[in-house]
Design an enzyme around this catalytic site. Structure first.
Site, mmCIF file in Angstrom:
data_model
loop_
_atom_site.group_PDB
_atom_site.id
_atom_site.type_symbol
_atom_site.label_atom_id
_atom_site.label_comp_id
_atom_site.label_asym_id
_atom_site.label_seq_id
_atom_site.Cartn_x
_atom_site.Cartn_y
_atom_site.Cartn_z
ATOM 1 N N CYS A 138 -14.273 6.644 -4.567
ATOM 2 C CA CYS A 138 -14.853 7.367 -5.688
ATOM 3 C C CYS A 138 -14.695 6.556 -6.964
ATOM 4 C CB CYS A 138 -14.171 8.722 -5.824
ATOM 5 S SG CYS A 138 -14.913 9.771 -7.087
ATOM 6 N N ASN A 161 -5.790 -2.599 3.747
ATOM 7 C CA ASN A 161 -5.476 -1.179 3.712
ATOM 8 C C ASN A 161 -6.588 -0.299 4.287
ATOM 9 O OD1 ASN A 161 -6.622 -2.230 1.101
ATOM 10 N ND2 ASN A 161 -6.956 -0.043 0.782
ATOM 11 N N HIS A 172 6.392 3.815 -0.022
ATOM 12 C CA HIS A 172 5.731 4.971 0.599
ATOM 13 C C HIS A 172 4.760 4.582 1.707
ATOM 14 C CE1 HIS A 172 1.501 5.328 -1.019
ATOM 15 N NE2 HIS A 172 1.966 4.452 -1.868
ATOM 16 N N SER A 216 5.693 -1.728 -1.114
ATOM 17 C CA SER A 216 5.674 -0.331 -1.540
ATOM 18 C C SER A 216 6.433 0.514 -0.526
ATOM 19 C CB SER A 216 4.235 0.178 -1.664
ATOM 20 O OG SER A 216 4.215 1.519 -2.100
ATOM 21 N N THR A 238 15.163 1.934 -16.817
ATOM 22 C CA THR A 238 16.232 2.473 -15.984
ATOM 23 C C THR A 238 15.732 2.653 -14.556
ATOM 24 O OG1 THR A 238 17.195 3.649 -17.863
ATOM 25 C CG2 THR A 238 17.814 4.409 -15.661
ATOM 26 N N ALA A 285 3.504 -0.792 -5.397
ATOM 27 C CA ALA A 285 2.760 -2.034 -5.199
ATOM 28 C C ALA A 285 1.724 -2.272 -6.291
ATOM 29 C CB ALA A 285 2.087 -2.033 -3.826
ATOM 30 N N THR A 286 1.160 -1.203 -6.865
ATOM 31 C CA THR A 286 0.187 -1.397 -7.937
ATOM 32 C C THR A 286 0.831 -2.097 -9.126
ATOM 33 O OG1 THR A 286 -1.246 0.448 -7.316
ATOM 34 C CG2 THR A 286 -1.290 -0.223 -9.618
ATOM 35 N N GLN A 311 1.030 -3.017 3.142
ATOM 36 C CA GLN A 311 0.776 -2.460 4.479
ATOM 37 C C GLN A 311 1.438 -3.277 5.585
ATOM 38 O OE1 GLN A 311 -0.970 0.332 5.014
ATOM 39 N NE2 GLN A 311 -2.045 0.646 3.082
#
Length: 385
Positions: free
Chosen positions: A331, A156, A206, A204, A244, A75-76, A184
């Site tokens: 962070c 998120n 994952h 995404s 690829t 997604a990024t 999400q």
């Protein structure tokens, strides 16, 4: 889900790969390893067929045509490609891009970066204390110089769900394109790009029990001719994204998407029950807490909670390795700062330091919820002493 000594409650960060997804992927790491872009032999054809089958399944999951779905690394990348493609391909005088104040950092930063480089102004749409878009402010910001609006479907961090069809309609009335980060969303709701009226949508794998390293960008067919690729090279995927394709990951994404289609609603219902049970158990244990964001219109497994009077970082450290969850902090350059999402909905710095995101998922059960609530309550009591 239990992983060794840990109860996993961080599904919005990433989901474990479903075993059915893993089993479908394995042959494409071994025997069926051909390059899907090798058009001169049988192994290449087999990989190409597998990729295109996966693309069709992912497309059908969001109501799109297969040729409108471009596989990416996640997604990024999809969000970056959406920002870059719309801005770089713009041939109009429009020079403003609007993103919500609680967008994922990759949307905010890519909009700002490409905007600065290409001469666009990025502005943030404020949200209410519920996490919902401030409609009055949003409408006042829309004008004939807005090129693109980007608003995520499901946040998120606090799990709040936006009314994307309403928000995209307002953008289109102003002549702007609309992008939605839906990374999400599939875990939380049905997604249909036609019903939502979006021009671009990011996904995404994952986040829905598929592998890391694979995502997708839906690009409406009506805008593809003027949509430049972010990644240049061999012209794969109709020239919209070179490189690829990782056949096993594409296959895994397709299977994960098919499972969401067949099992999604039952899974969401179960998550709502488990989330309510978790909050009830915390309350019965005497834990003082507040839930951040809208209590009703939210991801069924997402709970951003302020544990009143508790330092969230210290609590989670004290619970290691028993509980896997996330704090409401991010962070940045080695400095711990309060979450910009929590700030945007009016949570104070002091309260933000007490916030934890617990996210439940497909492999969470009642015993885990009950045990986690007891462990957290014990940890809270220790922190308050």
């Amino acid at each position: 889900m239990r992983v060794e000594k840990s109860i996993y409650l961080d599904y919005q960060s990433t989901t474990p790969v479903d075993d059915r997804v893993m089993q479908a992927m394995l042959p494409y790491f071994t025997d069926s390893f051909g390059n899907p872009h090798s058009a001169s032999h049988a192994l290449g054809w087999k990989s190409s067929d597998a990729v295109e089958t996966a693309r069709a399944v992912v497309a059908s999951t969001v109501g799109a045509l297969p040729e409108e779905v471009v596989f990416t690394s996640g997604a990024t990348e999809s969000n970056n490609q959406a920002m870059f493609g719309v801005m770089f391909g713009n041939t109009t005088p429009r020079n403003r891009v609007l993103v919500s104040a609680i967008e994922h950092k990759c949307v905010k930063e890519s909009a700002l970066f490409f905007g600065n480089k290409l001469g666009f102004v990025m502005e943030e749409i404020p949200v209410l204390s519920t996490g919902k878009i401030d409609l009055q402010a949003y409408q006042s910001m829309l004008s004939d110089d807005v090129l693109l609006v980007s608003i995520m479907a499901v946040n998120n961090e606090i799990g709040v769900i936006q009314d994307i069809s309403c928000l995209s309609d307002l953008a289109h009335r102003a002549g702007a394109l609309f992008h939605c980060d839906a990374a999400q969303a599939l875990e939380a709701m049905d997604v249909d790009v036609a019903d939502w009226g979006v021009d671009l949508l990011s996904l995404s794998a994952h986040k829905l029990y598929g592998p890391k390293g694979i995502g997708a960008l839906y690009i409406d067919s009506s805008i593809q001719n003027n949509f430049p690729a972010l990644i240049q090279g061999g012209g794969q995927q109709w020239g919209l994204r070179a490189g690829t394709l990782p056949t096993p990951l594409c296959v895994g994404f397709g299977v994960a998407a098919s499972l969401i289609q067949s099992e999604g609603e039952a899974h969401r219902s179960a998550l709502r029950v488990l989330s309510d049970r978790f909050l009830e158990r915390l309350s019965n244990e005497g834990v003082g807490f507040r839930v951040n964001g809208d209590r009703q219109c939210r991801h069924p497994g997402s709970l951003s909670i302020e544990l009143i009077g508790v330092d969230a970082e210290s609590l989670l450290m004290s619970l290691q390795p028993k509980i896997c969850a996330s704090t409401g902090s991010a962070c940045n350059s080695g400095m711990i700062q309060s979450s910009y999402v929590l700030r945007a909905i009016g949570v104070s710095e002091e309260s933000a330091a007490s916030c934890v995101r617990f996210s439940l998922g497909r492999f969470t059960d009642e015993s885990q919820v009950d045990e986690a609530a007891k462990l957290i309550a014990d940890g809270v009591r220790s922190c308050l002493i």
